[in-house]
Scaffold this active site. Structure first.
Site, short mmCIF file in Angstrom:
data_model
loop_
_atom_site.label_atom_id
_atom_site.label_comp_id
_atom_site.label_asym_id
_atom_site.label_seq_id
_atom_site.Cartn_x
_atom_site.Cartn_y
_atom_site.Cartn_z
N ASP A 10 0.85 -1.21 0.00
CA ASP A 10 0.00 0.00 0.00
C ASP A 10 0.88 1.25 0.00
OD1 ASP A 10 -0.82 0.60 3.52
OD2 ASP A 10 0.93 -0.36 2.64
N ASP A 15 6.71 1.25 1.82
CA ASP A 15 6.44 0.20 0.83
C ASP A 15 7.27 0.47 -0.43
OD1 ASP A 15 3.82 1.02 2.31
OD2 ASP A 15 3.40 -1.03 1.69
N ASN A 39 -2.52 2.83 3.32
CA ASN A 39 -2.01 4.16 3.69
C ASN A 39 -2.82 5.26 3.02
OD1 ASN A 39 0.22 3.50 5.37
ND2 ASN A 39 1.35 2.82 3.57
N THR A 124 2.94 -6.00 2.73
CA THR A 124 3.44 -4.90 3.56
C THR A 124 2.35 -3.84 3.82
OG1 THR A 124 4.21 -3.65 1.64
CG2 THR A 124 5.78 -5.19 2.65
N PHE A 166 -1.13 -0.50 12.46
CA PHE A 166 -2.02 -0.08 11.37
C PHE A 166 -2.42 -1.23 10.44
CE2 PHE A 166 -3.93 2.84 8.47
CZ PHE A 166 -3.58 2.43 7.19
N ASN A 167 -1.45 -1.96 9.87
CA ASN A 167 -1.77 -2.97 8.84
C ASN A 167 -2.76 -4.00 9.36
OD1 ASN A 167 -0.16 -1.84 6.89
ND2 ASN A 167 1.61 -3.17 7.31
N HIS A 240 9.69 0.51 8.16
CA HIS A 240 8.97 -0.74 8.40
C HIS A 240 9.11 -1.77 7.25
CE1 HIS A 240 6.80 1.38 11.62
NE2 HIS A 240 6.47 2.31 10.75
N ASP A 241 8.55 -1.45 6.09
CA ASP A 241 8.30 -2.48 5.08
C ASP A 241 9.55 -3.11 4.46
OD1 ASP A 241 5.33 -0.69 4.00
OD2 ASP A 241 5.60 -2.21 5.56
O1 RIB Z 1 2.33 0.38 10.74
C1 RIB Z 1 3.25 0.51 9.68
C2 RIB Z 1 2.70 -0.10 8.44
O2 RIB Z 1 1.50 0.57 8.06
C3 RIB Z 1 3.64 0.07 7.23
O3 RIB Z 1 3.45 -1.00 6.34
C4 RIB Z 1 3.15 1.34 6.60
O4 RIB Z 1 3.44 1.41 5.20
C5 RIB Z 1 1.67 1.20 6.80
O5 RIB Z 1 1.16 0.37 5.76
CA CA Z 2 2.79 -0.52 4.05
#
Ligand code: RIB
Ligand code: CA
Length: 314
Positions: A10, A15, A39, A124, A166-167, A240-241
């Site tokens: 996303d 990402d 996102n 991701t 979040f994801n 993160h990703d």
């Molecule tokens: O919480 C971080 C994640 O949420 C990452 O993958 C960021 O790109 C969002 O998608």
């Molecule tokens: Ca992401």
């Protein structure tokens, strides 16, 4: 031999960097990119993924998947990623085409045609596409070598609610399907991603590579970091990703252990929480390789080394 992977994402700046790392790494063979609402809405996530294909000069096919969670309304994160989802670089209309096939159908078709345990899924973003694939066509399961995902948290706590990352929060029902599917899972939660901070010297080292992809990466990180740096009073933002792709390329940078991880799908208070049974206090199956430590210097060395290859003349 390179590992066949499908990235489900996303974009989102992080990402996008995961895509750029994968495109520059012969250890992985990206069969395709499925995009999902996360996102930012789907129309932007697939546009942003196609922008990365143009930037990297690669022709990996990009597909649009699900535009909202399986059962809930979409939550987005423009407050972190900007209205375009990829603030920090100039947005352009990509030449890379959007494939006509739905991303879920692409993943199902590709897996059904593959040998057993031959394709690694790398989600991701919210797990809507992957959960829908498994729910619609369980016959794909034996074809999945492993699912290497970014999502969840244990000691780090949540980043969108006190207890959810979040994801996972965006589509907890999809996450529940994925975590129960029985295929090997490697999970990069906030506990490890918060160790790979895009500090100033790391970003400047990338910018000093002086090629268009490295410049774009430095620009994206320069925008993406501002929210988390102020929220956590940290010297950089968690990248993160790209941890997922880095694990596929150089797993020795990471430390993890097999344990059970289950998803909260009912409580309003803790919806999307990943309950990590780190000390095996239950008899639930060890369905996840939970990654909790990383050599962050080695991670940025790897990322910088691979971004440098975009400047090498063909
Ligand atoms: O919480 C971080 C994640 O949420 C990452 O993958 C960021 O790109 C969002 O998608
Ligand atoms: Ca992401």
């Amino acid at each position: 031999m390179s590992r066949k992977i499908i990235i489900d994402c996303d974009p989102g700046q992080d990402d996008a960097v995961a895509l750029l790392l994968a495109f520059a790494s012969p250890e992985v063979d990206v069969l395709g990119i499925a995009t999902v609402g996360g996102n930012v809405p789907l129309a932007l996530t697939h546009r942003n993924a196609r922008m990365m294909c143009d930037l990297a000069g690669c022709d990996v096919p990009v597909f649009a998947g699900c535009d909202k969670p399986m059962q809930r309304v979409l939550r987005t994160a423009e407050y972190i990623h900007g209205e375009t989802g990829i603030d920090g670089i100039d947005v352009f209309e990509p030449k890379a085409p959007l494939q006509p096939q739905h991303g879920v159908d692409f993943i199902i078709e590709t897996l059904l045609a593959a040998d057993d345990s031959s394709v690694t899924l790398v989600p991701t973003g919210p797990l809507t596409n992957i959960g829908t694939v498994i729910d619609r066509e369980p016959a794909v399961l034996p074809k999945i070598e492993r699912i290497v995902l970014m999502g969840g948290a244990m000691r780090e706590g949540g980043n969108r609610t006190p207890s959810a990352e979040f994801n996972i929060l965006v589509d907890p029902e999809a996450a529940d399907i994925v975590f129960r599917c029985g295929r090997p899972i490697t999970q990069m939660g906030l506990d490890v991603t918060h160790q790979v901070l895009s500090t100033k010297d790391r970003v400047e080292r990338i910018r000093a590579l002086d090629n268009p992809v490295a410049d774009a990466t430095a620009g994206m990180l320069g925008f993406f970091e501002r929210y988390d740096m102020s929220k956590y009073s940290a010297p950089g933002a968690p990248l993160h990703d790209p941890c997922t792709v880095a694990w596929l390329i150089k797993p020795e940078l990471f430390t993890g252990k097999d344990c059970n991880v289950a998803i909260e799908t009912r409580s309003d208070l803790t919806l999307g929480h990943t309950a990590v049974d780190f000390w095996h206090v239950t008899d639930r199956p060890k369905n996840v390789h939970w990654v909790y430590e990383v050599d962050s210097g080695g991670f940025y060395d790897l990322l910088t080394e691979r971004l440098a290859t975009y400047g090498e003349t063909a």
